[in-house]
Design a protein around this motif. Structure first.
Motif, PDB file in Angstrom:
ATOM      1  N   VAL A 161      39.077  27.069 -59.031  1.00  0.00           N
ATOM      2  CA  VAL A 161      40.202  26.565 -59.471  1.00  0.00           C
ATOM      3  C   VAL A 161      40.573  24.906 -59.442  1.00  0.00           C
ATOM      4  O   VAL A 161      40.382  24.272 -58.375  1.00  0.00           O
ATOM      5  CB  VAL A 161      41.473  27.287 -58.610  1.00  0.00           C
ATOM      6  N   ALA A 179      41.064  27.906 -64.343  1.00  0.00           N
ATOM      7  CA  ALA A 179      40.379  28.512 -63.265  1.00  0.00           C
ATOM      8  C   ALA A 179      39.107  29.466 -63.752  1.00  0.00           C
ATOM      9  O   ALA A 179      39.319  29.895 -65.043  1.00  0.00           O
ATOM     10  CB  ALA A 179      41.431  29.440 -62.613  1.00  0.00           C
ATOM     11  N   ALA A 226      43.494  25.476 -55.848  1.00  0.00           N
ATOM     12  CA  ALA A 226      43.048  26.739 -55.216  1.00  0.00           C
ATOM     13  C   ALA A 226      44.363  27.051 -53.916  1.00  0.00           C
ATOM     14  O   ALA A 226      44.416  28.298 -53.888  1.00  0.00           O
ATOM     15  CB  ALA A 226      41.967  26.656 -54.784  1.00  0.00           C
TER      16      ALA A 226
END
Length: 145
Positions: free
Chosen positions: A16, A21, A92
């Motif tokens: 990510v 992503a 993330a």
């Protein structure tokens, strides 16, 4: 039942950034899936990025993106979450927090959360790192249980 347009990816590394992503299946028979930050608002990309950088709440402008990623993770088994690990800019971490709040069943499948210098790794290296981390995690649980 799989949602329309989704494919079962099995165990997956989820790499990510603030722009996209990559869902990278650990089984190489499956192709990686990219989820891009959906802009849809008619605003220019640089305006959205600028807002994100000035946001008072981390990730406040990434909610639509996180929802799109979560939608693709419905059919994933175990998840290795990989981010670049640079403080508040680590998308993330934002995805993990989003999943914990909005999709706890998916969040429960995160087995490893890694910080990796993404600019210094190839996709193949990221897959190897993710496989190794998931194998170690499973081995630890097997010994404990």
């Amino acid at each position: 039942m799989q949602p329309v347009g989704h494919a079962y990816l099995g165990d997956c590394a989820v790499v990510v950034t603030a722009e996209d992503a990559w869902l990278m299946p650990l089984d190489e028979r499956h192709e990686p899936v990219m989820v891009a930050l959906p802009f849809g608002s008619g605003e220019l990309d640089h305006v959205v990025r600028s807002r994100h950088q000035r946001a008072h709440q981390p990730y406040q402008y990434l909610q639509v993106f996180f929802a799109a990623v979560a939608d693709r993770l419905i059919d994933v088994s175990d998840i290795v979450l990989i981010g670049h690990g640079r403080g508040k800019g680590n998308a993330a971490r934002g995805l993990r927090d989003y999943l914990a709040e909005h999709a706890p069943a998916i969040a429960a499948r995160i087995r490893c959360d890694l910080d990796v210098d993404l600019s210094a790794r190839t996709p193949r290296q990221l897959l190897l790192i993710a496989r190794d981390a998931l194998d170690r995690e499973r081995h630890l649980h097997a010994e404990a249980g």
